[in-house]
Design a protein around this motif. Sequence first.
Motif, mmCIF file in Angstrom:
data_model
loop_
_atom_site.group_PDB
_atom_site.id
_atom_site.type_symbol
_atom_site.label_atom_id
_atom_site.label_comp_id
_atom_site.label_asym_id
_atom_site.label_seq_id
_atom_site.Cartn_x
_atom_site.Cartn_y
_atom_site.Cartn_z
ATOM 1 N N ILE A 372 3.210 0.125 -5.217
ATOM 2 C CA ILE A 372 2.452 1.351 -5.497
ATOM 3 C C ILE A 372 2.491 1.668 -6.996
ATOM 4 N N LEU A 373 3.633 1.428 -7.638
ATOM 5 C CA LEU A 373 3.709 1.669 -9.076
ATOM 6 C C LEU A 373 2.814 0.721 -9.856
ATOM 7 N N TRP A 374 2.705 -0.499 -9.369
ATOM 8 C CA TRP A 374 1.853 -1.483 -10.043
ATOM 9 C C TRP A 374 0.376 -1.190 -9.814
ATOM 10 N N GLN A 375 0.035 -0.773 -8.621
ATOM 11 C CA GLN A 375 -1.370 -0.475 -8.307
ATOM 12 C C GLN A 375 -1.403 0.687 -7.318
ATOM 13 N N PRO A 376 -1.642 1.924 -7.760
ATOM 14 C CA PRO A 376 -1.694 3.058 -6.823
ATOM 15 C C PRO A 376 -2.893 2.944 -5.889
ATOM 16 N N PRO A 377 -2.843 3.638 -4.753
ATOM 17 C CA PRO A 377 -3.994 3.623 -3.841
ATOM 18 C C PRO A 377 -5.240 4.166 -4.532
ATOM 19 N N PRO A 378 -6.405 3.601 -4.246
ATOM 20 C CA PRO A 378 -7.630 4.071 -4.919
ATOM 21 C C PRO A 378 -8.013 5.478 -4.456
ATOM 22 N N ALA A 379 -8.694 6.188 -5.357
ATOM 23 C CA ALA A 379 -9.156 7.543 -5.060
ATOM 24 C C ALA A 379 -10.656 7.532 -4.797
ATOM 25 N N ARG A 380 -11.096 8.446 -3.969
ATOM 26 C CA ARG A 380 -12.518 8.573 -3.671
ATOM 27 C C ARG A 380 -13.204 9.464 -4.710
ATOM 28 N N ARG A 381 -14.522 9.537 -4.591
ATOM 29 C CA ARG A 381 -15.295 10.327 -5.562
ATOM 30 C C ARG A 381 -14.965 11.817 -5.479
ATOM 31 N N ASN A 382 -14.615 12.287 -4.305
ATOM 32 C CA ASN A 382 -14.290 13.708 -4.164
ATOM 33 C C ASN A 382 -12.860 14.025 -4.598
ATOM 34 N N GLY A 383 -12.146 13.031 -5.117
ATOM 35 C CA GLY A 383 -10.789 13.256 -5.600
ATOM 36 C C GLY A 383 -9.703 13.000 -4.589
ATOM 37 N N ALA A 384 -10.068 12.736 -3.333
ATOM 38 C CA ALA A 384 -9.053 12.480 -2.298
ATOM 39 C C ALA A 384 -8.392 11.126 -2.548
ATOM 40 N N GLN A 385 -7.085 11.099 -2.481
ATOM 41 C CA GLN A 385 -6.325 9.874 -2.710
ATOM 42 C C GLN A 385 -5.212 9.768 -1.677
ATOM 43 N N ALA A 386 -5.001 8.556 -1.193
ATOM 44 C CA ALA A 386 -3.955 8.329 -0.196
ATOM 45 C C ALA A 386 -2.577 8.431 -0.835
ATOM 46 N N LYS A 387 -1.658 9.012 -0.119
ATOM 47 C CA LYS A 387 -0.267 9.104 -0.530
ATOM 48 C C LYS A 387 0.583 8.350 0.490
ATOM 49 N N ILE A 388 1.237 7.314 0.036
ATOM 50 C CA ILE A 388 2.071 6.486 0.912
ATOM 51 C C ILE A 388 3.515 6.941 0.760
ATOM 52 N N TYR A 389 4.168 7.261 1.879
ATOM 53 C CA TYR A 389 5.520 7.810 1.862
ATOM 54 C C TYR A 389 6.580 6.722 2.030
ATOM 55 N N TYR A 390 6.530 5.992 3.118
ATOM 56 C CA TYR A 390 7.527 4.947 3.363
ATOM 57 C C TYR A 390 6.988 4.009 4.439
ATOM 58 N N CYS A 391 7.746 2.945 4.725
ATOM 59 C CA CYS A 391 7.346 1.968 5.748
ATOM 60 C C CYS A 391 8.600 1.412 6.403
ATOM 61 N N ASN A 392 8.435 0.818 7.563
ATOM 62 C CA ASN A 392 9.512 0.111 8.249
ATOM 63 C C ASN A 392 8.908 -0.905 9.207
ATOM 64 N N GLN A 393 9.689 -1.919 9.516
ATOM 65 C CA GLN A 393 9.260 -2.967 10.437
ATOM 66 C C GLN A 393 9.676 -2.583 11.841
ATOM 67 N N VAL A 394 8.703 -2.604 12.768
ATOM 68 C CA VAL A 394 8.954 -2.126 14.129
ATOM 69 C C VAL A 394 9.076 -3.257 15.134
ATOM 70 N N SER A 395 8.574 -4.452 14.811
ATOM 71 C CA SER A 395 8.646 -5.544 15.776
ATOM 72 C C SER A 395 8.445 -6.872 15.058
ATOM 73 N N THR A 396 8.637 -7.944 15.812
ATOM 74 C CA THR A 396 8.414 -9.302 15.330
ATOM 75 C C THR A 396 7.414 -10.001 16.255
ATOM 76 N N ARG A 397 7.087 -11.239 15.902
ATOM 77 C CA ARG A 397 6.164 -12.086 16.677
ATOM 78 C C ARG A 397 4.791 -11.443 16.893
ATOM 79 N N PRO A 398 4.057 -11.115 15.866
ATOM 80 C CA PRO A 398 4.321 -11.323 14.441
ATOM 81 C C PRO A 398 5.056 -10.133 13.837
ATOM 82 N N PRO A 399 5.557 -10.277 12.605
ATOM 83 C CA PRO A 399 6.169 -9.125 11.939
ATOM 84 C C PRO A 399 5.172 -7.977 11.798
ATOM 85 N N THR A 400 5.548 -6.819 12.302
ATOM 86 C CA THR A 400 4.670 -5.643 12.299
ATOM 87 C C THR A 400 5.303 -4.554 11.449
ATOM 88 N N ILE A 401 4.570 -4.099 10.448
ATOM 89 C CA ILE A 401 5.060 -3.094 9.514
ATOM 90 C C ILE A 401 4.204 -1.848 9.659
#
Length: 472
Positions: A372-401
Motif C-alpha cells: 500500500i505504501l508503494w502503490q496506494p489504492p486508486p481514487a475515483r473522480r468523486n474523490g472516493a478512495q478505498a482504505k485497506i485495514y488488514y488481511c489474514n489467510q482463512v484457508s488453503t487449497r488454494p491459499p485464500t486471503i
Amino acid sequence: AREIREQAMVAIEESAAVILVVDGKIGLTNMDQQLADFLRKEVTKDVPVHVAVNKCESEKTGAVAAADFWSLGLGEPFPVSALHGNGVAEVLEAMFDSVVKKGTAIQGFGTKVVEMKKAQQAIIDYTKEMDGEDETEQFLRKYGVGDDASKVIEKYEKAMAAFDEEEAMEELNIAIVGRPNVGKSSLLNTLFGGARSIVSDMAGTTRDSIDAVMERPPAPGSDAPPTLYRFVDTAGIRRKGKVEFGPEFFMVNRALRAIRRSDVALLVLDATAGVTEQDRILAQKIADDGRACVIVCNKWDAVVDKDSSTYDKSVKYFREELPQVRWAPILFISAATGQRCGKIYATVDEAIVAHRRRISTAILNEVLRDAILWQPPPARRNGAQAKIYYCNQVSTRPPTIVVFCNDPKLINDNYKRYLDRKFRESLDGFEATPIRWIFRGRRVRDIARSRKMNGEPGDGGAGTSFPFPHAI
C-alpha cells in the motif's frame, strides 16, 4: 482392437476379481461365449470370475434371462440392473467371498469381516468353549448370563475397529488436461513406463478419464514415506461450440470434473503449435477452480532450429499468452523420447506444498502495508478512495486471503492483480498455486461500535451523535 485387448489384459493382471457383464435383453451371443471360454481357460485358475447379467430390471423376467448364461460355465449368473442398482449387492457379496477364499487380494483383505463373523458365531454357538473359559461359564453363556457375553461383544467390537486405527496413505490427485492430440496419453505411458493408455495419431482416441495409481519410493537415504500419485488421463477438450450432445459431451464433462477433484493439473500444450484460444479457456478453468497448475509443453523434440535463446524466448511467449496461470511453472518435455519427464514429480511436489501453504497474519499484513505504501489504492473522480485495514489467510487449497477495507467496490481488478503480484514477489512458495482474494467491507455493527453516543460524561458532548433507529 489390438490396443483394447492389451489394456484388458493389463486390467485382468492387476485385478483381484473379474466380472463379465453381459446383456440380458439381447441374450447369449457368440462374443459372450468367446469371452467366457477365454476367462474359463486362462483366468479362473488365478482370479475368481463372476457373470453379471445387466438390464434385468424385473425380478421375474430377470431370473429367466439370467438362466440362459449358465452355459458359459462360470458359475451362477447374477441378474442385475446397473441403472437401478438391483442385484449389485449380491454380486459384490459373492465377489468378496470368492476373493477371500482364493486370496487374490492384498494381505489382510477380509480379515475384519472374518473376525466379525467369528465373534457373532461365538455368541450363538455356546457348544464351543472359548479361550480361558470353564464349563460353568460356558453353561451361563448358553442362557446369556455371566461375563463371557460381554467378553464376546468386546471381541466383536475390537474386530470392527481392527483396521480403523491404521492411517491410509494419502493419494495426490494429478489431472492431465489439454486439447485433443497434444500427447496426454503418451505422457501417462512415459511416466508409468508402459502402455497405460491407448495412443494413436487420431485425435479423440481417449474417450474417458483413466485413473492410474503410482507409488514413488523416497529418495535414497531418506526416512520419508513413499508418495502415492493418482494420475488421471482425461479426454481432449475441444471448444464448446464444436462439442455435440452425445459421448463427447459426457467425456468433456468428466474431464472438467477431474480438474475439480485434482490437487494439481498438468496443462499439456503443443510446443510446435503454440497457444490457442482453447488453451486459454482451460487455463482459466484451472485458475477458477483453485487448482495448482504446471504447464507442460510437449513435443519439444519436434521444435526445429533451436539455439541458446530458444528456451528463454519460449518461456516469455507462454507467459504472455497464458496470463491466467502466469504463476505456474513451465516444463518443456518430450513424451515420445522421455526428455525431462522425470522433472514432473519434483515440480508436482512443490506445487502441492504451495497449494497447502499457510502464512502467518503478521507477515501478511507486513507485506500488505509495504504494497500500500508503494502503490496506494486508486481514487475515483468523486474523490472516493478505498482504505485497506488488514488481511489474514482463512484457508488453503488454494491459499485464500481475506482483505478488510471500507468498500470492496472501490478496489478494481488492476489493483487486485497488483496485490497478487506483490505478494508473490515478497513471499516464497506461491509459485505454482493461485491465490484466492476476498475483499470485505466493514459491517454496520463495526461502524456503530467505532462511534461515540453523544460523547463521554464531562466532555461537553464532543462526541459524534449516532441516533437510534426510531429517531431517524
